[in-house]
Every structure is written in structure tokens, then in C-alpha cells.
Write a protein that holds these residues in place. Sequence first.
Motif, PDB file in Angstrom:
ATOM      1  N   ASN A   3       0.896  -0.904  -0.095  1.00 29.54           N
ATOM      2  CA  ASN A   3       0.287  -0.149   0.337  1.00 29.54           C
ATOM      3  C   ASN A   3       0.926   1.414  -0.184  1.00 29.54           C
ATOM      4  O   ASN A   3       0.789   2.112   1.102  1.00 29.54           O
ATOM      5  N   TYR A   4       1.503   1.596  -1.286  1.00 26.84           N
ATOM      6  CA  TYR A   4       2.030   2.890  -1.245  1.00 26.84           C
ATOM      7  C   TYR A   4       1.634   3.910  -1.161  1.00 26.84           C
ATOM      8  O   TYR A   4       0.781   4.333  -1.758  1.00 26.84           O
ATOM      9  N   ALA A   9       7.120  14.593  -3.258  1.00 26.82           N
ATOM     10  CA  ALA A   9       7.432  14.771  -2.139  1.00 26.82           C
ATOM     11  C   ALA A   9       8.216  16.709  -1.686  1.00 26.82           C
ATOM     12  O   ALA A   9       7.956  17.290  -3.059  1.00 26.82           O
ATOM     13  N   ASP A  10       7.780  17.511  -0.965  1.00 25.81           N
ATOM     14  CA  ASP A  10       7.580  18.546  -0.374  1.00 25.81           C
ATOM     15  C   ASP A  10       9.579  19.076  -0.755  1.00 25.81           C
ATOM     16  O   ASP A  10      10.591  18.156   0.242  1.00 25.81           O
ATOM     17  N   LEU A  22      17.200   9.734  -0.385  1.00 27.63           N
ATOM     18  CA  LEU A  22      16.218  10.086  -1.096  1.00 27.63           C
ATOM     19  C   LEU A  22      15.489   8.438  -1.326  1.00 27.63           C
ATOM     20  O   LEU A  22      14.267   8.624  -1.198  1.00 27.63           O
ATOM     21  N   LEU A  23      16.019   8.058  -2.378  1.00 25.58           N
ATOM     22  CA  LEU A  23      15.218   7.001  -3.530  1.00 25.58           C
ATOM     23  C   LEU A  23      14.663   5.976  -1.627  1.00 25.58           C
ATOM     24  O   LEU A  23      13.905   5.082  -1.811  1.00 25.58           O
ATOM     25  N   GLN A  24      15.870   5.498  -1.344  1.00 24.43           N
ATOM     26  CA  GLN A  24      15.623   5.145   0.277  1.00 24.43           C
ATOM     27  C   GLN A  24      14.845   4.926   0.552  1.00 24.43           C
ATOM     28  O   GLN A  24      13.573   4.314   1.346  1.00 24.43           O
ATOM     29  N   ALA A  25      14.358   6.702   1.087  1.00 25.71           N
ATOM     30  CA  ALA A  25      12.735   6.774   2.475  1.00 25.71           C
ATOM     31  C   ALA A  25      12.259   6.215   1.423  1.00 25.71           C
ATOM     32  O   ALA A  25      10.593   6.072   1.510  1.00 25.71           O
ATOM     33  N   GLY A  29       9.075   3.860   2.485  1.00 29.53           N
ATOM     34  CA  GLY A  29       7.158   5.127   2.814  1.00 29.53           C
ATOM     35  C   GLY A  29       7.588   5.978   3.362  1.00 29.53           C
ATOM     36  O   GLY A  29       6.285   6.579   4.032  1.00 29.53           O
ATOM     37  N   GLN A  30       8.743   6.533   3.660  1.00 26.89           N
ATOM     38  CA  GLN A  30       8.248   7.862   4.144  1.00 26.89           C
ATOM     39  C   GLN A  30       8.545   8.948   3.596  1.00 26.89           C
ATOM     40  O   GLN A  30       8.125  10.377   3.793  1.00 26.89           O
ATOM     41  N   LEU A  31       8.712   8.587   2.256  1.00 27.52           N
ATOM     42  CA  LEU A  31       8.542   9.474   1.271  1.00 27.52           C
ATOM     43  C   LEU A  31       7.666   8.905  -0.033  1.00 27.52           C
ATOM     44  O   LEU A  31       7.721   7.319  -0.237  1.00 27.52           O
TER      45      LEU A  31
END
Length: 158
Positions: A3-4, A9-10, A22-25, A29-31
Amino acid sequence: MKNYRFGVADLEDIAGMSGRVLLQAIIDGQLPQAPISQALDFWLVEVGDGFAAFEGEPAPHLLNPMGTVHGGWALTLIDSVAACAAHSLLPAGIGYTTVETKGNFSRPIRPDTGRVRAEAKVVSQGRQIVTSEARVLATDGRVLAHGTSTLLIVPPAR
């Protein structure tokens, strides 16, 4: 598919993040995953230094009139994964844009092909240009499509 969340992202949320962080975030699911991922049923699943992987689900809404997945889907997947491989090497605040993507289609992709995996690695990194190679693979490892993307490094706006 997990469930993405999907979106952009801001800038304040990604300030100071290297490309790889950034890509790992996004993976964690952080971004959010990119909006195109929702429309085309593929998503970022793995990142390393100069490496990225996506997974995707061929689906009926992606079919051409002949009943196979439109080649543009595989080409967009190649462009996306190759760009993320390049992005993984960039420092915070540095962007990129695609200059050229080339693709070769090895086998038809159908809705019953099942989940595919696209992997890319950087093969050349200069100050202004990065080139990545990508492969779209069936679950049994067969190459469905492959290609390259050339990306232009975009410095921060002044």
C-alpha cells in the motif's frame, strides 16, 4: 503491491538528502512513490550506489490493440529505473533529466507474464552526463526488454 503512497515530496522534506538517501526514503515509505508509478503499476523497490530496481505488474489497462503490454510501458520502466540508478550517486540538491532513452524489446509482455523486475546500473558517470543500462526481467530471469538512458546532471538553481 504494498500500500504505497503516491505524490511528489515537498522540497523541505528532501532538503539535504543525497539521491540514495532520498530513494531509500521512498522505498521505506517515508516519502511517496512518484505519481507515474501509480498510473503505470510499477514502483521502486531497491537502491544501491549506482543501482536501482523497480517491480511492476503488467495489467489490462496497459495493453495495446494486439493484447500485449504497450512497449511504452517497458520503455518508461527502463527510463525510470535507469534514472534512479543515476540519482543514487548524486549529492543533495543536484537533479537530473533524461537526454535520451533507447530500448529493445526481447519478448512480449502480457498481463499473464506476472510481476516483472527492472534493474539498472550506472555504466558511466561524468560531471554532466550519466549513462545507465537497464533490463526488464520475468520472474524466471528471462530478459523481456533492455536499454540505456543518458541523463543530464542539473545543478541547483541559483
